[in-house]
Design an enzyme around this catalytic site. Structure first.
Site, PDB file in Angstrom:
ATOM      1  N   LYS A 259       0.846  -1.206   0.053  1.00 23.91           N
ATOM      2  CA  LYS A 259      -0.010   0.033  -0.055  1.00 23.91           C
ATOM      3  C   LYS A 259       0.773   1.058   0.022  1.00 23.91           C
ATOM      4  O   LYS A 259       0.436   2.099  -0.544  1.00 23.91           O
ATOM      5  CB  LYS A 259      -1.115  -0.098   1.211  1.00 23.91           C
ATOM      6  CG  LYS A 259      -1.879  -0.883   1.241  1.00 23.91           C
ATOM      7  CD  LYS A 259      -2.874  -1.135  -0.031  1.00 23.91           C
ATOM      8  CE  LYS A 259      -2.635  -2.298  -0.753  1.00 23.91           C
ATOM      9  NZ  LYS A 259      -3.283  -2.245  -2.145  1.00 23.91           N
TER      10      LYS A 259
ATOM     11  N   HIS B 109      -7.361   9.228  -7.136  1.00 23.71           N
ATOM     12  CA  HIS B 109      -5.958   8.383  -6.842  1.00 23.71           C
ATOM     13  C   HIS B 109      -5.423   8.950  -5.637  1.00 23.71           C
ATOM     14  O   HIS B 109      -5.088   7.886  -4.663  1.00 23.71           O
ATOM     15  CB  HIS B 109      -5.116   9.076  -8.014  1.00 23.71           C
ATOM     16  CG  HIS B 109      -3.692   8.658  -7.825  1.00 23.71           C
ATOM     17  ND1 HIS B 109      -3.385   7.264  -8.288  1.00 23.71           N
ATOM     18  CD2 HIS B 109      -2.673   9.197  -7.118  1.00 23.71           C
ATOM     19  CE1 HIS B 109      -1.885   7.419  -7.877  1.00 23.71           C
ATOM     20  NE2 HIS B 109      -1.511   8.417  -7.171  1.00 23.71           N
TER      21      HIS B 109
ATOM     22  N   HIS C 180      -7.788   7.264  -2.644  1.00 17.99           N
ATOM     23  CA  HIS C 180      -7.876   5.881  -2.660  1.00 17.99           C
ATOM     24  C   HIS C 180      -6.593   5.642  -1.993  1.00 17.99           C
ATOM     25  O   HIS C 180      -6.423   4.679  -1.141  1.00 17.99           O
ATOM     26  CB  HIS C 180      -8.023   5.364  -3.898  1.00 17.99           C
ATOM     27  CG  HIS C 180      -8.008   3.973  -3.960  1.00 17.99           C
ATOM     28  ND1 HIS C 180      -8.954   3.138  -3.484  1.00 17.99           N
ATOM     29  CD2 HIS C 180      -6.920   3.100  -4.750  1.00 17.99           C
ATOM     30  CE1 HIS C 180      -8.529   1.838  -3.464  1.00 17.99           C
ATOM     31  NE2 HIS C 180      -7.453   1.935  -4.238  1.00 17.99           N
TER      32      HIS C 180
ATOM     33  N   LYS D  88      -8.222  -2.340 -20.398  1.00 23.28           N
ATOM     34  CA  LYS D  88      -8.195  -1.451 -19.512  1.00 23.28           C
ATOM     35  C   LYS D  88      -9.412  -1.012 -18.912  1.00 23.28           C
ATOM     36  O   LYS D  88      -9.764  -1.056 -17.487  1.00 23.28           O
ATOM     37  CB  LYS D  88      -7.558  -0.072 -19.863  1.00 23.28           C
ATOM     38  CG  LYS D  88      -7.308   1.135 -18.827  1.00 23.28           C
ATOM     39  CD  LYS D  88      -6.923   2.410 -19.544  1.00 23.28           C
ATOM     40  CE  LYS D  88      -6.556   3.574 -18.283  1.00 23.28           C
ATOM     41  NZ  LYS D  88      -6.172   4.885 -18.987  1.00 23.28           N
TER      42      LYS D  88
ATOM     43  N   THR E 291     -11.066  -1.480 -14.452  1.00 29.74           N
ATOM     44  CA  THR E 291     -12.004  -0.615 -13.676  1.00 29.74           C
ATOM     45  C   THR E 291     -13.433  -1.440 -13.205  1.00 29.74           C
ATOM     46  O   THR E 291     -13.749  -1.351 -12.167  1.00 29.74           O
ATOM     47  CB  THR E 291     -12.502   0.613 -14.442  1.00 29.74           C
ATOM     48  OG1 THR E 291     -11.105   1.263 -15.160  1.00 29.74           O
ATOM     49  CG2 THR E 291     -13.211   1.558 -13.496  1.00 29.74           C
TER      50      THR E 291
END
Length: 164
Positions: A10, A33, A36, A90, A94
């Site tokens: 992380k 981004h 998260h 891609k 998601t």
């Protein structure tokens, strides 16, 4: 010890931001981004330190699986345009991330109700709220990125009402 490796992952994922800055990819540094990756790093640390529970194993496994596919995609796309033109998934990454969030929410509902060692109610509420917020942010990203007709359905409706 293995669970602390997940925390280290992380931390390294938050370093994506540093790489984006170094590569002058400011467009990729979005609220989604930053939020998260920041919440995942801080939340994972707090969860491991103060509320270790078997529920983290499922979340960690599922999240790690998503990241294996995601970083495989990034690695292949970094090989250049000759390889990148064959990478079509891609959009599906998601979707996979959103499915992950739904699975985590379901897992938490079951864990809170049926586990012999359920997470504390405050921890469960924090996780549920953040995962739901992640899901909303990723849905928003998906609509903006992959819906060709309009960026966000409810916003486009509002705009058309104002123009009328």
């Amino acid at each position: 010890m293995d669970i602390w490796l997940y925390f280290a992952a992380k931390v390294s994922e938050l370093l994506d931001t540093v790489f984006f800055v170094l590569r002058k990819k400011d467009k990729q540094i979005t609220f989604l981004h930053l939020y998260h990756h920041s919440v995942m790093m801080i939340g994972t640390w707090a969860y491991l330190k103060y509320w270790p529970s078997e529920t983290l194993f499922f979340i960690g496994f599922l999240n790690s699986l998503v990241h294996v596919f995601m970083y495989t995609y990034y690695g292949l796309s970094a090989l250049g345009p000759k390889v990148a033109k064959y990478i079509f998934w891609k959009k599906y990454m998601t979707k996979f991330q959103m499915i992950q969030f739904v699975c985590i929410i379901i897992h938490y509902i079951v864990a809170v109700r049926r586990s012999e060692c359920p997470p504390a109610s405050g921890v469960a509420a924090f996780v549920a709220c953040n995962v739901t917020f992640f899901l909303i942010l990723f849905l928003h990203f998906y609509w903006q990125s992959y819906n060709k007709k309009s960026k966000i359905p409810f916003i486009s409706v509002c705009k058309s009402e104002k123009e009328a």
